[in-house]
Design a protein around this motif. Structure first.
Motif, PDB file in Angstrom:
ATOM      1  N   LEU A 162       0.827  -1.212   0.000  1.00 29.22           N
ATOM      2  CA  LEU A 162       0.000   0.000   0.000  1.00 29.22           C
ATOM      3  C   LEU A 162       0.860   1.262   0.000  1.00 29.22           C
ATOM      4  O   LEU A 162       0.641   2.180  -0.789  1.00 29.22           O
ATOM      5  CB  LEU A 162      -0.903   0.015   1.237  1.00 29.22           C
ATOM      6  CG  LEU A 162      -2.284  -0.617   1.136  1.00 29.22           C
ATOM      7  CD1 LEU A 162      -2.940  -0.634   2.501  1.00 29.22           C
ATOM      8  CD2 LEU A 162      -3.146   0.130   0.150  1.00 29.22           C
ATOM      9  N   ARG A 163       1.830   1.301   0.903  1.00 30.04           N
ATOM     10  CA  ARG A 163       2.662   2.498   1.035  1.00 30.04           C
ATOM     11  C   ARG A 163       3.461   2.774  -0.238  1.00 30.04           C
ATOM     12  O   ARG A 163       3.649   3.919  -0.636  1.00 30.04           O
ATOM     13  CB  ARG A 163       3.623   2.375   2.222  1.00 30.04           C
ATOM     14  CG  ARG A 163       2.942   2.427   3.578  1.00 30.04           C
ATOM     15  CD  ARG A 163       3.950   2.570   4.708  1.00 30.04           C
ATOM     16  NE  ARG A 163       4.227   3.978   4.989  1.00 30.04           N
ATOM     17  CZ  ARG A 163       5.396   4.559   4.818  1.00 30.04           C
ATOM     18  NH1 ARG A 163       6.405   3.887   4.308  1.00 30.04           N
ATOM     19  NH2 ARG A 163       5.574   5.833   5.130  1.00 30.04           N
ATOM     20  N   GLU A 164       3.940   1.722  -0.882  1.00 30.76           N
ATOM     21  CA  GLU A 164       4.736   1.909  -2.090  1.00 30.76           C
ATOM     22  C   GLU A 164       3.913   2.585  -3.191  1.00 30.76           C
ATOM     23  O   GLU A 164       4.384   3.514  -3.854  1.00 30.76           O
ATOM     24  CB  GLU A 164       5.257   0.555  -2.579  1.00 30.76           C
ATOM     25  CG  GLU A 164       6.200   0.667  -3.769  1.00 30.76           C
ATOM     26  CD  GLU A 164       6.770  -0.669  -4.189  1.00 30.76           C
ATOM     27  OE1 GLU A 164       7.427  -0.716  -5.245  1.00 30.76           O
ATOM     28  OE2 GLU A 164       6.559  -1.666  -3.466  1.00 30.76           O
ATOM     29  N   GLN A 165       2.669   2.151  -3.359  1.00 28.29           N
ATOM     30  CA  GLN A 165       1.815   2.745  -4.381  1.00 28.29           C
ATOM     31  C   GLN A 165       1.479   4.200  -4.049  1.00 28.29           C
ATOM     32  O   GLN A 165       1.530   5.080  -4.922  1.00 28.29           O
ATOM     33  CB  GLN A 165       0.523   1.930  -4.524  1.00 28.29           C
ATOM     34  CG  GLN A 165       0.745   0.540  -5.096  1.00 28.29           C
ATOM     35  CD  GLN A 165      -0.543  -0.257  -5.173  1.00 28.29           C
ATOM     36  OE1 GLN A 165      -1.522   0.066  -4.510  1.00 28.29           O
ATOM     37  NE2 GLN A 165      -0.537  -1.313  -5.962  1.00 28.29           N
ATOM     38  N   LEU A 166       1.147   4.429  -2.770  1.00 31.45           N
ATOM     39  CA  LEU A 166       0.780   5.791  -2.365  1.00 31.45           C
ATOM     40  C   LEU A 166       1.989   6.723  -2.383  1.00 31.45           C
ATOM     41  O   LEU A 166       1.867   7.903  -2.720  1.00 31.45           O
ATOM     42  CB  LEU A 166       0.147   5.766  -0.975  1.00 31.45           C
ATOM     43  CG  LEU A 166      -1.192   5.019  -0.868  1.00 31.45           C
ATOM     44  CD1 LEU A 166      -1.671   4.975   0.577  1.00 31.45           C
ATOM     45  CD2 LEU A 166      -2.257   5.665  -1.755  1.00 31.45           C
ATOM     46  N   LEU A 167       3.157   6.213  -2.038  1.00 38.00           N
ATOM     47  CA  LEU A 167       4.378   7.029  -2.072  1.00 38.00           C
ATOM     48  C   LEU A 167       4.709   7.492  -3.487  1.00 38.00           C
ATOM     49  O   LEU A 167       5.136   8.635  -3.697  1.00 38.00           O
ATOM     50  CB  LEU A 167       5.559   6.241  -1.505  1.00 38.00           C
ATOM     51  CG  LEU A 167       5.793   6.321   0.011  1.00 38.00           C
ATOM     52  CD1 LEU A 167       6.834   5.303   0.446  1.00 38.00           C
ATOM     53  CD2 LEU A 167       6.203   7.735   0.425  1.00 38.00           C
ATOM     54  N   ILE A 196      -6.161   3.570  -7.615  1.00 38.41           N
ATOM     55  CA  ILE A 196      -5.306   3.082  -6.533  1.00 38.41           C
ATOM     56  C   ILE A 196      -5.958   3.356  -5.179  1.00 38.41           C
ATOM     57  O   ILE A 196      -5.910   2.524  -4.263  1.00 38.41           O
ATOM     58  CB  ILE A 196      -3.916   3.734  -6.609  1.00 38.41           C
ATOM     59  CG1 ILE A 196      -3.162   3.197  -7.832  1.00 38.41           C
ATOM     60  CG2 ILE A 196      -3.114   3.487  -5.336  1.00 38.41           C
ATOM     61  CD1 ILE A 196      -1.804   3.799  -8.040  1.00 38.41           C
ATOM     62  N   LEU A 197      -6.585   4.533  -5.062  1.00 33.59           N
ATOM     63  CA  LEU A 197      -7.267   4.867  -3.813  1.00 33.59           C
ATOM     64  C   LEU A 197      -8.374   3.874  -3.507  1.00 33.59           C
ATOM     65  O   LEU A 197      -8.547   3.442  -2.363  1.00 33.59           O
ATOM     66  CB  LEU A 197      -7.860   6.278  -3.897  1.00 33.59           C
ATOM     67  CG  LEU A 197      -6.910   7.450  -3.657  1.00 33.59           C
ATOM     68  CD1 LEU A 197      -7.651   8.761  -3.872  1.00 33.59           C
ATOM     69  CD2 LEU A 197      -6.337   7.389  -2.255  1.00 33.59           C
ATOM     70  N   ALA A 397      -7.897   9.400   6.277  1.00 35.72           N
ATOM     71  CA  ALA A 397      -7.071  10.282   5.448  1.00 35.72           C
ATOM     72  C   ALA A 397      -7.305  10.012   3.967  1.00 35.72           C
ATOM     73  O   ALA A 397      -7.356  10.950   3.156  1.00 35.72           O
ATOM     74  CB  ALA A 397      -5.595  10.087   5.797  1.00 35.72           C
ATOM     75  N   LEU A 398      -7.483   8.748   3.592  1.00 32.79           N
ATOM     76  CA  LEU A 398      -7.713   8.415   2.181  1.00 32.79           C
ATOM     77  C   LEU A 398      -9.075   8.910   1.706  1.00 32.79           C
ATOM     78  O   LEU A 398      -9.235   9.267   0.536  1.00 32.79           O
ATOM     79  CB  LEU A 398      -7.590   6.904   1.977  1.00 32.79           C
ATOM     80  CG  LEU A 398      -6.175   6.326   2.096  1.00 32.79           C
ATOM     81  CD1 LEU A 398      -6.177   4.838   1.793  1.00 32.79           C
ATOM     82  CD2 LEU A 398      -5.205   7.048   1.154  1.00 32.79           C
ATOM     83  N   VAL A 399     -10.039   8.926   2.606  1.00 25.80           N
ATOM     84  CA  VAL A 399     -11.339   9.506   2.246  1.00 25.80           C
ATOM     85  C   VAL A 399     -11.167  10.992   1.916  1.00 25.80           C
ATOM     86  O   VAL A 399     -11.741  11.499   0.937  1.00 25.80           O
ATOM     87  CB  VAL A 399     -12.355   9.321   3.397  1.00 25.80           C
ATOM     88  CG1 VAL A 399     -13.605  10.169   3.158  1.00 25.80           C
ATOM     89  CG2 VAL A 399     -12.744   7.857   3.540  1.00 25.80           C
ATOM     90  N   SER A 400     -10.343  11.683   2.704  1.00 25.55           N
ATOM     91  CA  SER A 400     -10.075  13.106   2.434  1.00 25.55           C
ATOM     92  C   SER A 400      -9.358  13.289   1.097  1.00 25.55           C
ATOM     93  O   SER A 400      -9.628  14.236   0.357  1.00 25.55           O
ATOM     94  CB  SER A 400      -9.227  13.711   3.561  1.00 25.55           C
ATOM     95  OG  SER A 400      -9.916  13.675   4.791  1.00 25.55           O
ATOM     96  N   VAL A 401      -8.448  12.359   0.778  1.00 23.36           N
ATOM     97  CA  VAL A 401      -7.748  12.418  -0.514  1.00 23.36           C
ATOM     98  C   VAL A 401      -8.748  12.272  -1.653  1.00 23.36           C
ATOM     99  O   VAL A 401      -8.726  13.051  -2.622  1.00 23.36           O
ATOM    100  CB  VAL A 401      -6.677  11.305  -0.606  1.00 23.36           C
ATOM    101  CG1 VAL A 401      -6.091  11.251  -2.021  1.00 23.36           C
ATOM    102  CG2 VAL A 401      -5.561  11.543   0.400  1.00 23.36           C
TER     103      VAL A 401
END
Length: 449
Positions: A162-167, A196-197, A397-401
């Protein structure tokens, strides 16, 4: 952790035993052990991952015959030079050997310091480190399986993906800020980010939703046995445990406090609580017992309401139970002839005779409900409340994104929310952590781990 000195501790359980293991770790671990070890070879000369028989001696005095296993950095549990000394399990020998090691230049380890060093030296991440303590404390096969999966990187792999994709997208969004004068430039494809989200939110929800089953397995499924006085609650507890755990008497109100014990059902730990009979009373002591009964009822995953078939007196209002609580109405004393046909039709639900040990109908239902509470489709289960809270913050946080993208917010603002999500996920694996959090986690460990 800045200290790189050499530490030592007993790694096996406290007390006398056939064998005990003392672990020494640090840059001088091999040298410290070498000052006491007398064998065919000096430990400084032997290969890593090798075991050697010899004796522990000092100033002509032999303490014990031992086997020393040598592990050289970085290929050891802690990532440092490590010696594990297997000696006889005399408490005197263990304590004396520790004293000799300290005299030779080591110091006694703090709680969890070996695992903390493994984390600090990159041998495992924080989620894996926490699973070490969970594995040691496991009381059931299911709990052991969860901890072992985490130790092997179960949740870490999911979080890392997850972090790799979001980064990647965060870096592209921040790259756009360097070209703020060219508003037409977009390095991060918003449509792809939304995809991705969506996948990330689904994965986080799956992990967070698994916490209910994971926590039930880790803490044990709570089962409260409640009912009116003399319904046979203590007799049922004894029948379930196969032991005379609770005092049984024909005198009403014998049980005035909760009695707790555990059993295993299909590899899952079940925590049983026998409670005082619930009734109206002016006896202050009995009132205290009833209040504890109600407390046990409120925190139970499964409530067994035991009713006397000859005189059923319900004490549980289903409407007052939590949404996720399960109520099993069980009619006891089925061996006694029932004249009332209405009672006979009610008792057909779950009918037992606790006194005679005829409780299979209840055991069958109990196994079904425990299985339902702990069932999971994914191989990775979240059982740690810290991980669950971090997942919830990441999801928020992802909902806010997503909402920011839908509203056309600038890349700078979207990137801020993405960083919040990344930080929350990083807290699980220790990529983002404070010293206070680390201290709190490792203080739960035993000294030798």
């Amino acid at each position: 952790m800045e200290r790189k000195d050499t530490i030592c501790a007993i790694s096996t359980a406290f007390g006398s035993a056939g064998i005990a293991v003392i672990r020494v770790s640090g840059s001088e671990a091999i040298a410290v052990a070498d000052t006491l070890f007398r064998g065919r070879h000096h430990l400084s000369e032997v290969a890593s991952h090798s075991a050697h028989f010899g004796a522990i001696e000092r100033e002509g005095t032999t303490l014990d015959e031992v086997v020393c296993a040598v592990f050289r950095a970085p290929h050891s549990f802690t990532g440092e030079d490590t010696v594990e000394i297997a000696c006889h399990g005399s408490r005197y020998i263990q304590q004396e050997l520790l004293r000799w090691l300290v005299d030779a230049g080591a110091r006694l380890a703090d709680r969890g310091e070996f695992t903390k060093r493994a984390f600090m030296n990159g041998r495992m991440d924080l989620a894996q480190a926490e699973s070490v303590a969970d594995l040691i404390a496991a009381e059931s096969a299911a709990e052991k399986d969860i901890a072992l999966n985490q130790l092997r990187g179960g949740i870490s792999g999911k979080i890392g993906e997850l972090r790799e994709q979001l980064l990647t997208f965060t870096s592209l969004l921040e790259l756009e800020l360097d070209f703020a004068d060219h508003e037409e430039l977009e390095f991060a494809d918003r449509t792809q980010l939304m995809e991705i989200l969506q996948k990330a939110e689904t994965m986080i929800k799956t992990l967070a939703d698994s916490f209910e089953a994971g926590n039930a397995i880790k803490q044990g499924v709570q089962v409260a046995i409640v009912g009116a006085p003399n319904a046979g609650k203590s007799t049922l507890l004894n029948a379930l445990l196969g032991d005379e755990r609770a005092i049984v008497s024909d005198i009403r109100g014998t049980t005035r406090d909760t009695v707790e014990d555990t059993m295993l059902l299909n590899g899952v730990l079940v925590r049983l609580t026998d409670t005082a009979g619930i009734q109206h009373t002016h006896d202050r002591i009995e009132q205290l017992g009833i209040e504890r009964s109600l407390q046990a009822l409120r925190k139970a995953h499964i409530v067994i309401e035991l009713l006397d078939s000859t005189d059923p007196q319900p004490v549980v209002d289903e409407d007052e139970l939590g949404e996720r609580q399960v109520l099993l109405r069980v009619y006891n004393k089925k061996d006694i002839r029932i004249q009332n046909s209405e009672v006979r039709s009610q008792k057909s639900e779950i009918s037992i005779s606790a006194k005679n040990g005829d409780i299979q109908p209840l055991l069958t239902r109990l196994e079904e409900e425990v299985g339902r509470l702990t069932q999971h489709s994914d191989s990775v289960l979240v059982s740690n409340i810290r991980h669950y809270e971090a997942l919830c913050r990441a999801a928020k946080a992802l909902v806010s994104v997503r909402e920011g993208l839908e509203d056309g917010l600038s890349g700078e603002l979207v990137a801020m929310d993405l960083h919040d999500a990344l930080d929350a996920l990083g807290e699980i694996t220790g990529q983002v952590s404070s010293q206070e959090v680390l201290n709190t986690i490792f203080e739960r460990f035993c000294i030798g781990k």
